[in-house]
Design a protein around this motif. Structure first.
Motif, mmCIF file in Angstrom:
data_model
loop_
_atom_site.group_PDB
_atom_site.id
_atom_site.type_symbol
_atom_site.label_atom_id
_atom_site.label_comp_id
_atom_site.label_asym_id
_atom_site.label_seq_id
_atom_site.Cartn_x
_atom_site.Cartn_y
_atom_site.Cartn_z
ATOM 1 N N TYR A 112 0.960 7.111 -1.144
ATOM 2 C CA TYR A 112 2.172 7.113 -0.337
ATOM 3 C C TYR A 112 3.161 8.126 -0.898
ATOM 4 N N THR A 113 4.156 8.483 -0.093
ATOM 5 C CA THR A 113 5.216 9.366 -0.562
ATOM 6 C C THR A 113 6.490 9.088 0.224
ATOM 7 N N SER A 114 7.622 9.312 -0.413
ATOM 8 C CA SER A 114 8.898 9.200 0.298
ATOM 9 C C SER A 114 9.060 10.419 1.198
ATOM 10 N N THR A 115 9.855 10.254 2.226
ATOM 11 C CA THR A 115 10.075 11.352 3.166
ATOM 12 C C THR A 115 11.570 11.555 3.391
ATOM 13 N N GLY A 116 11.907 12.702 3.932
ATOM 14 C CA GLY A 116 13.292 12.960 4.301
ATOM 15 C C GLY A 116 14.240 12.996 3.112
ATOM 16 N N ASP A 117 15.452 12.543 3.337
ATOM 17 C CA ASP A 117 16.518 12.606 2.336
ATOM 18 C C ASP A 117 16.530 11.329 1.500
ATOM 19 N N ALA A 118 15.495 11.130 0.683
ATOM 20 C CA ALA A 118 15.370 9.916 -0.129
ATOM 21 C C ALA A 118 16.375 9.930 -1.267
ATOM 22 N N ASP A 119 16.955 8.764 -1.575
ATOM 23 C CA ASP A 119 17.856 8.674 -2.723
ATOM 24 C C ASP A 119 17.118 8.998 -4.015
ATOM 25 N N ILE A 120 15.861 8.562 -4.109
ATOM 26 C CA ILE A 120 14.994 8.907 -5.238
ATOM 27 C C ILE A 120 13.662 9.365 -4.654
ATOM 28 N N ALA A 121 13.372 10.654 -4.757
ATOM 29 C CA ALA A 121 12.083 11.150 -4.279
ATOM 30 C C ALA A 121 10.970 10.522 -5.115
ATOM 31 N N ASN A 122 9.972 9.954 -4.459
ATOM 32 C CA ASN A 122 8.908 9.289 -5.194
ATOM 33 C C ASN A 122 7.616 9.319 -4.411
ATOM 34 N N SER A 123 6.513 9.141 -5.110
ATOM 35 C CA SER A 123 5.207 9.038 -4.483
ATOM 36 C C SER A 123 4.313 8.262 -5.436
ATOM 37 N N GLY A 124 3.169 7.869 -4.954
ATOM 38 C CA GLY A 124 2.300 7.103 -5.838
ATOM 39 C C GLY A 124 0.952 6.806 -5.222
ATOM 40 N N ARG A 125 0.135 6.137 -6.024
ATOM 41 C CA ARG A 125 -1.197 5.744 -5.588
ATOM 42 C C ARG A 125 -1.511 4.385 -6.205
ATOM 43 N N ILE A 126 -2.009 3.481 -5.390
ATOM 44 C CA ILE A 126 -2.445 2.170 -5.855
ATOM 45 C C ILE A 126 -3.952 2.101 -5.691
ATOM 46 N N GLU A 127 -4.661 1.776 -6.787
ATOM 47 C CA GLU A 127 -6.123 1.748 -6.767
ATOM 48 C C GLU A 127 -6.637 0.370 -7.177
ATOM 49 N N PHE A 128 -7.760 0.003 -6.590
ATOM 50 C CA PHE A 128 -8.382 -1.291 -6.847
ATOM 51 C C PHE A 128 -9.865 -1.048 -7.144
ATOM 52 N N ARG A 129 -10.343 -1.522 -8.298
ATOM 53 C CA ARG A 129 -11.771 -1.395 -8.611
ATOM 54 C C ARG A 129 -12.259 -2.663 -9.282
ATOM 55 N N ASP A 130 -13.535 -2.942 -9.097
ATOM 56 C CA ASP A 130 -14.119 -4.147 -9.677
ATOM 57 C C ASP A 130 -14.102 -4.067 -11.198
ATOM 58 N N ALA A 131 -13.655 -5.138 -11.829
ATOM 59 C CA ALA A 131 -13.654 -5.196 -13.296
ATOM 60 C C ALA A 131 -15.061 -5.498 -13.790
ATOM 61 N N PRO A 132 -15.432 -5.012 -14.971
ATOM 62 C CA PRO A 132 -16.760 -5.288 -15.526
ATOM 63 C C PRO A 132 -16.989 -6.781 -15.732
ATOM 64 N N GLY A 133 -18.218 -7.191 -15.615
ATOM 65 C CA GLY A 133 -18.575 -8.569 -15.909
ATOM 66 C C GLY A 133 -18.098 -9.579 -14.888
ATOM 67 N N GLY A 134 -17.771 -9.117 -13.691
ATOM 68 C CA GLY A 134 -17.318 -10.043 -12.667
ATOM 69 C C GLY A 134 -16.009 -10.726 -13.002
ATOM 70 N N ARG A 135 -15.130 -10.049 -13.752
ATOM 71 C CA ARG A 135 -13.874 -10.655 -14.201
ATOM 72 C C ARG A 135 -12.719 -10.435 -13.227
ATOM 73 N N GLY A 136 -13.036 -9.956 -12.028
ATOM 74 C CA GLY A 136 -11.967 -9.751 -11.057
ATOM 75 C C GLY A 136 -11.807 -8.292 -10.703
ATOM 76 N N THR A 137 -10.556 -7.834 -10.660
ATOM 77 C CA THR A 137 -10.235 -6.498 -10.166
ATOM 78 C C THR A 137 -9.219 -5.825 -11.072
ATOM 79 N N VAL A 138 -9.439 -4.555 -11.342
ATOM 80 C CA VAL A 138 -8.445 -3.744 -12.044
ATOM 81 C C VAL A 138 -7.557 -3.092 -10.991
#
Length: 201
Positions: A112-138
């Motif tokens: 995602y990314t901020s658009t236009g006249d943002a008070d704080i310009a920002n962007s980012g990425r959220i990732e989800f992957r399987d944790a080893p050993g069936g322990r859930g998700t990172v």
């Protein structure tokens, strides 16, 4: 009702991908990947004992974010990819911006990314992957931002404990508690755990 156990520092960084390493070259590469060269960058991960699909669906519904992101005042979802954010800032102020999803692989990641006249310009990425050993998700959160006033603005925000890398770490801790136990630890316990964790990192 029993309070949730605060996540430990090890749990917050357990199985973190290579992008989480505090290496300057890696940080520059990550920022370039999401189009945010020259901005400050925060990289945080947490292992959560829930399936990847469940966590992705919860996080991708932005109306859920105020449940664990303590500085969010509100998020107005415009459509499937556009939203408006109002976020608490130091000294009782708020900052606002419009945000757009620029890339998405359902069940795995979104950018995602901020658009236009943002008070704080920002962007980012959220990732989800399987944790080893069936322990859930990172769950990994990459956040880049342009602090108001540059370095001075970052220092001021840090004094008020609103600096985004600190807040991102705390928000992931709260997400872990919420998804694994259905509740978030009391403010006193959560703050004590957060302060101890921040002293380490």
């Amino acid at each position: 009702m029993t309070s949730a156990r605060p996540a430990t520092d090890a749990e917050l960084h357990d199985d973190a991908p290579g992008a989480v390493a505090k290496d300057a070259a890696v940080r520059r590469e990550t920022a370039a990947e999401i189009g945010a060269e020259g901005h400050e960058i925060s990289l945080q991960s947490v292992t959560i004992g829930k399936p990847r699909a469940e966590l992705y669906a919860f996080f991708r519904d932005f109306t859920n974010l105020p449940h664990f992101m303590e500085n969010i005042v509100r998020i107005d979802v415009r459509d499937a990819t556009h939203s408006h954010w109002v976020v608490a800032a130091p000294a009782g102020r708020t900052v606002e911006w419009d945000s757009v999803i620029t890339d998405e692989t359902p069940g795995e990641r979104f950018t995602y990314t901020s658009t236009g006249d943002a008070d704080i310009a920002n962007s980012g990425r959220i990732e989800f992957r399987d944790a080893p050993g069936g322990r859930g998700t990172v769950v990994s959160a990459t956040l880049t931002y342009d602090p108001p006033g540059g370095k001075v603005g970052k220092l001021i925000a840090l004094l008020f404990q609103k600096e985004p890398s600190i807040q991102s770490r705390r928000d992931l801790r709260r997400l872990k508690q919420l998804m694994e136990t259905g509740e978030i630890a009391t403010a006193a316990r959560n703050r004590a755990a957060a302060d101890a964790d921040d002293m380490k990192g």
